[in-house]
Each structure stands twice: as C-alpha cells, then as structure tokens.
Design an enzyme around this catalytic site. Sequence first.
Site, PDB file in Angstrom:
ATOM      1  N   ASP A   1      23.937 -15.049  24.312  1.00 23.60           N
ATOM      2  CA  ASP A   1      23.461 -16.235  23.433  1.00 23.60           C
ATOM      3  C   ASP A   1      22.576 -15.835  22.483  1.00 23.60           C
ATOM      4  OD1 ASP A   1      23.668 -18.717  25.737  1.00 23.60           O
ATOM      5  OD2 ASP A   1      23.791 -16.630  26.493  1.00 23.60           O
ATOM      6  N   LYS A   2      22.642 -16.532  21.304  1.00 21.90           N
ATOM      7  CA  LYS A   2      21.643 -16.386  20.199  1.00 21.90           C
ATOM      8  C   LYS A   2      20.176 -17.009  20.460  1.00 21.90           C
ATOM      9  CE  LYS A   2      20.962 -17.655  15.406  1.00 21.90           C
ATOM     10  NZ  LYS A   2      19.430 -17.517  15.264  1.00 21.90           N
TER      11      LYS A   2
END
Length: 598
Positions: free
Chosen positions: A231-232
């Site tokens: 995930d960012k």
Amino acid sequence: SPSGELFESDHENGGPPHQDEEEEPEGETNDGEEDGETFADMMKYGLTELDVGILKYVSDHEGFSGILKERYSDFVVHEINKEGKILHLDDLSIPAEAESQPEESDVLTEEQKKQLGELQHFKNKEDNVSIEVMDDTKEKRTLVHKAIKTQFAGLETKTEEKEGRKFIVAYHAAGKKALAAPRKHFWPKNRGSFCHFVLYKENKDTMDAINVLSKFLRLRPNMFSYMGTKDKRAITVQEIAVLKITAERLAHLNKCLMNLKLGNFCYKNHPLKLGELQGNHFTVVIRNISGTDEQVAQAMTSLRQTGFINYYGMQRFGTTAVPTQQVGRAILKDNWKEVVDLILKPRPGAEKEFLVRCREEWAKTQDPEAALKKLPNKRCVEGQLLRGLSMYGKKNIVTAFGLIPRNNRLMYIHSYQSVVWNTMVSRRIEAFGLKAVEGDLVLKGTTAHVLSAEEAESRSIHDIVMPLPGFDVIYPSHHVGKGYRELLSADGLDIDNMRHKVKDYSLAGAYRRIIIRPSDVSWEVIKYDDPRISLVHSDFEKLENKPAPVFNNEGKYRALRMEFSLPPSTYATMAIREVLKLDTSIKKQTQLNTTWFN
C-alpha cells in the site's frame, strides 16, 4: 496462491495498483483546508462499494463507526516471507564479508606484503614489485595474482619471464586515479550476486520507492526484484533484492532519502519472485470508534472465527470518475474507440488543471498532438495514449494503447474481472449463506471440482472457491454459477469466448477463495489524549530509540488497534470493513472525515 498467476503481477494484499498521477490523490500535497474540500468534491464522483459488487457481510454483530487511515502511520504492513518470518527493519549494519580462502593470505610473505603496500600507496621508489614464483604451477600463480588483486586494490598483475625464471609483476593499473577508485566493479566470487535488504517506506508506493532508489543508484528499475507491492498510504516493511550493488552503497542512501530506510542487508545467489511471500502482517489503528468494548470484542472474535468475504478492495478500481473496470470491459469487447474515449474524455470531479485542459482540447479537436501540448508530464496514462495516437494514428488504436506500460494495461481488465467476481460472490452468499452447497467449487490441487450434495455436507465455506471469468476455468453448477453467463452477456461479452485477438488481453481466469480467516488476530482498545501522536511504534522509531506511544486510560479519545495476518492478494481493508460494517471507499471515508489527508 489460489488467485492464480493472473493477479500476482498486480499488487499483493491490496496495495493500490501503480497508477498514474491523475488516478492517485497525492497525500503529501493535500495539507491545506481547501485541498481537503476539493478532494471531498472529487470523491462525490468516486466509486462506492456497491459500484464494485461489495454488498454482503458474513458476521451478524452490530457495526460501529471509526476513521480508517486518518494518518498513514495508522496502517502498518510487515511482509511475511516464505519461511513464515515477519520481516522487520532492525539492523542498519553492513554485513561482514566472509574471509576469502585461507591459502590466499599465505601465498605472500610479510616482506612481499610490505613492498606491495608501499607500492599501492605510491611510497615505493620503483613503479612495480616483482615476485619470483618458485614452485611454478598455474594454480600457484593464479593464487598469487588473486591475492595481490584482492588485498591491494588498485594494483594489476602480469607474469613475466626473465632468464628462464618466472616473476609476477605488480604495477599500478591507472596511475593515482586507481587508488582513489579501487576496482569499481570488482565482485568477489564467494559473495552472492544479489544484495537482499529490508525496505521500510512511509506514504510511498513500492514502485515509486524503487524508482527513487534506481535514480539514486543510476540503475534500471528492473534490476530490483520484490515479492509483492505494498500500500501507498501506510508504513510498510518488505524485502527487496538488487543485482550486484554492495550493502555499503545501499546503506549510504539512508543519509539522503526521505520516507525510505534500508537495512538488514545480506548477499544471496537468487533474486525474489512475485507472489513468493506467505502473506502480510497488518497493524491497523481505527480512531474515534463509537463501539462499546463488548461490540468491539464481538466484531473481532467474529473476524478470528468466521473471517471475512475475500472481496477485491476498493484500491483495485482506481479513484477517478471513470472506473478502471469500464475501460477493461471496453478492451475485452474490442471496442477501442470507447477505450480512448473513457481515458481521454472530460470527466466530472476535481483534477489537476493541466489534465482538464488536455481533455478539453481532445474533446474539441480530437488532435493528439494539440492535447499532448497541454501536459507538462507525458508519463501519465493520458500522455502515453496520446503519444501513441500521434505516432500511429487514430486508425491504429491497439498499437497506440500499447505504449501504456503492460502492467497498467492489464490492470484495466483485471479490474473488470474483479468486479464480476465480487458481484458473483455477493450473489452466492445471498443465495446460500455460509455453508457449502451442491454445485459449489473446491480446489483439488489446482483443478476445480464441483461438489455433489453428499460432498457438500462434509465441506466448510472456507474450502469454497469461485472463478474469475476466463477461458480456462469452470463455473459453479448451481443457479448462481449460471449467473456468470448472464452478467457477461449483459456487458456484451461471450463467456465461451474469452480469448482475445491480442494475446495480452486473453483471460485465462483463476480461482479465489470466497472467505478468508486471518491468522494471529489480536486487538486492544486504547485511550489517548493527543490526536496527533502515532499509536503504533514503528521499526524506524525503535531504531531511533524514540519512546513508544503513551496511552492514558482516562484519555478523551478511543481507538481500536488490531493486528492480523493475511495471505497474498487479499485486502486488509476488506477485513476491516467486516469489523466496522462500514463502507471503505474513499468517497464514504471522506464524508466521515474531511481531514482524511492531514
């Protein structure tokens, strides 16, 4: 993993697909109040869970509200490697090199070493040192050559014969420069070719992080390998491998990189492969929860015992007004005019000014070059497509579309498959609930098998898989399974003909378990006073000897802190959705909390 090869290339555990600027609201830039507002405006046109087939829950507890990912440090991901070890960044030291074979150090006498050392540092009157080889064998000479080169960087050697006697002559490879840069590309035989390291990153996509590293090291990004993208909007810890770059060079980057830290270096003989991980371990904080301690316990116990529906999470469908699955459907239908239209036409919702201008230009003139001129950065999907159209003309859209990177192109069709899967699983649970029934599919090895009524008796819902549509899968034989055909034909697709004339866009399909039970589930309700403090002690904070967060039982805020582990390509947001009974789309979260990006 049961989800098959098709999805491995995408993003493990629901890290957002690596999308382009316009598809990813950048966290860092939205710090002003108005930005929060424009973001909320933009999300009015975003997708909700219902739009992508996410409809059902498996648990029957009452939901409660809370704010997800209020700060990116509230979402922490640690990769679990194939040995089942949870990875941590906890050692920044450089590995000691294994000593080279002992015989090397004995081939030179102390006197010779002294002379060579002086030569190396230009303290020698002569510009070379000759060493006579007494027991002259090729092996012995090789050892001497090797010993000189490894122990005295910057020196070269050659064999010379004088009056029937053999000498090994050491000399400077390239004058004084060589001393300054000792044998730049020298890589000892006994050191593994790949340097593996743990990458700790904050608020950055895995691909972005690798692009940053490759820029600093002047490498091509494909010299790096990893097991899954993360995930960012999170703090994540994962293993990365890179070919023939020393731990020293990598460790040096820690001085100059923001939001990235590298450590736990070791050399191995192999790179990493996508999907080779056992899964990911999540630590998630949900702030401002409304549920009582009993409600929380009931919700978390249900997650531990029953699990959650293994939906593809919202990250898979992009965050713009034009959902990726619509583009995917147009590709599968071979409707290339619609593909271009969906990607380039003006759309509602806030966007960067230059994109709005680029779209207006395209709508007005249909001239790719003119539209391209409006873009400062040509690397977004729009830019790549327009460049393709200007190179190959509007008659050759398929070739033009090919300029978009392959992973991005495949993301569109995967996202269409995912909506179909989500929708059919919602129908399956609606129709038959949480028990295995006649006509359901289970995997035997990698092949799917249809259950008879009798077999269904002894199977649990946790064994059941459903297919992603494709030419290489079978479908459940009950009425829900039949629904696949109708759903696809309503979209103008023929389920019996999922091969595409462009091989890349042929869908083989795959199987995916419909219910996932996370492992290692634990939780606590914490109270705290300062909403700005991080509530998880990160690896980086531990390395810096920062104190752990302090909780205060009298605190005015309540948060739920949970931990659990999930297999690859399952979405933590979908587990959390089951706990809160809350829509996880950015659209809904923004309505709950307009300071989502603080």
